[in-house]
Design a protein around this motif. Sequence first.
Motif, short mmCIF file in Angstrom:
data_model
loop_
_atom_site.label_atom_id
_atom_site.label_comp_id
_atom_site.label_asym_id
_atom_site.label_seq_id
_atom_site.Cartn_x
_atom_site.Cartn_y
_atom_site.Cartn_z
N ASP A 187 0.83 -1.20 0.00
CA ASP A 187 0.00 0.00 0.00
C ASP A 187 0.87 1.25 0.00
N LEU A 188 0.21 2.39 0.00
CA LEU A 188 0.88 3.68 0.06
C LEU A 188 0.46 4.35 1.36
N ASP A 189 1.36 5.13 1.93
CA ASP A 189 1.07 5.83 3.19
C ASP A 189 1.38 7.31 3.02
N ILE A 190 0.40 8.13 3.39
CA ILE A 190 0.62 9.57 3.39
C ILE A 190 0.07 10.14 4.69
N GLU A 191 0.53 11.34 5.02
CA GLU A 191 -0.03 12.10 6.12
C GLU A 191 -0.55 13.40 5.53
N CYS A 192 -1.53 13.96 6.20
CA CYS A 192 -2.05 15.27 5.81
C CYS A 192 -2.53 15.95 7.09
N LEU A 193 -2.93 17.17 6.97
CA LEU A 193 -3.45 17.89 8.12
C LEU A 193 -4.92 17.53 8.34
N GLU A 194 -5.31 17.41 9.60
CA GLU A 194 -6.71 17.08 9.94
C GLU A 194 -7.69 18.00 9.23
N GLU A 195 -7.32 19.26 9.14
CA GLU A 195 -8.23 20.24 8.52
C GLU A 195 -8.50 19.95 7.05
N ASP A 196 -7.69 19.11 6.42
CA ASP A 196 -7.87 18.80 4.99
C ASP A 196 -8.63 17.50 4.73
N ILE A 197 -9.00 16.78 5.77
CA ILE A 197 -9.68 15.50 5.59
C ILE A 197 -10.98 15.66 4.79
N ASP A 198 -11.79 16.66 5.12
CA ASP A 198 -13.05 16.86 4.38
C ASP A 198 -12.78 17.21 2.91
N LYS A 199 -11.71 17.95 2.65
CA LYS A 199 -11.35 18.30 1.27
C LYS A 199 -10.97 17.04 0.49
N ILE A 200 -10.23 16.14 1.14
CA ILE A 200 -9.82 14.89 0.47
C ILE A 200 -11.05 14.06 0.13
N ALA A 201 -12.01 14.01 1.04
CA ALA A 201 -13.22 13.23 0.81
C ALA A 201 -14.00 13.75 -0.40
N LYS A 202 -13.81 15.01 -0.76
CA LYS A 202 -14.54 15.61 -1.87
C LYS A 202 -13.72 15.71 -3.15
N LEU A 203 -12.53 15.12 -3.17
CA LEU A 203 -11.68 15.21 -4.37
C LEU A 203 -12.36 14.56 -5.57
N PRO A 204 -12.18 15.15 -6.76
CA PRO A 204 -12.79 14.59 -7.97
C PRO A 204 -11.96 13.45 -8.55
N LEU A 205 -12.14 12.27 -8.01
CA LEU A 205 -11.36 11.11 -8.47
C LEU A 205 -12.23 10.10 -9.20
N GLU A 206 -13.28 10.57 -9.85
CA GLU A 206 -14.16 9.66 -10.57
C GLU A 206 -13.37 8.85 -11.58
N GLY A 207 -13.76 7.62 -11.75
CA GLY A 207 -13.09 6.76 -12.72
C GLY A 207 -12.00 5.89 -12.11
N VAL A 208 -11.33 6.39 -11.09
CA VAL A 208 -10.27 5.60 -10.46
C VAL A 208 -10.51 5.43 -8.97
N TYR A 209 -11.43 6.18 -8.43
CA TYR A 209 -11.63 6.27 -6.99
C TYR A 209 -12.86 5.48 -6.58
N GLU A 210 -12.74 4.70 -5.52
CA GLU A 210 -13.90 3.96 -5.02
C GLU A 210 -14.44 4.50 -3.71
N GLY A 211 -13.64 5.20 -2.95
CA GLY A 211 -14.16 5.76 -1.71
C GLY A 211 -13.09 6.19 -0.73
N PHE A 212 -13.54 6.97 0.22
CA PHE A 212 -12.68 7.46 1.29
C PHE A 212 -13.39 7.12 2.58
N GLN A 213 -12.79 6.29 3.38
CA GLN A 213 -13.48 5.82 4.58
C GLN A 213 -12.56 5.79 5.78
N CYS A 214 -13.18 5.73 6.93
CA CYS A 214 -12.42 5.58 8.16
C CYS A 214 -11.80 4.19 8.14
N GLY A 215 -10.52 4.12 8.42
CA GLY A 215 -9.83 2.84 8.39
C GLY A 215 -9.49 2.32 9.78
#
Length: 147
Positions: free
Chosen positions: A50-78
């Motif tokens: 897998d891949l591992d990244i970190e980001c700022l908590e304040e950006d989590i909602d932005k990531i959930a709304k990223l336009p990744l149609e076609g390659v993206y299946e979802g963003f979920q709590c892991g």
Amino acid sequence: ELWKTYQLLNLCALQKLDEIMTTAGIRYWISAGTLLGAIRHQGLIPHDDDLDIECLEEDIDKIAKLPLEGVYEGFQCGGTWEGFPVRKLKFKGEIHVDVFPRRLSLVTVDGEDQNKPACPSLERKNFPSRHEIFPLERYAFCNVQVW
């Protein structure tokens, strides 16, 4: 051969994610096994899945709304890893990115933190301090530029 193809798909996902997050102004940086692979192998760890990244908590909602149609299946709590929250950014084909949200303050090198993390020594052991992260710099990772 199959494993090399799988890792190539991981790199493609990382490149796409970098393009979209950078364009959206979302700060992220590679971490954990992905960072170790970048330093030790100049790419992915040969057995990493897998891949591992970190980001700022304040950006989590932005990531959930990223336009990744076609390659993206979802963003979920892991769930959690070592007691820290982790999210999963799932791409098609079983590719996923572990996303570790971090506070803007981050733990300092000496462990002082205005937000008093629950366990600063554990956080310091598992995650880099803000002095080790910022300022973010681009890094060549298997011909993909990442933060």
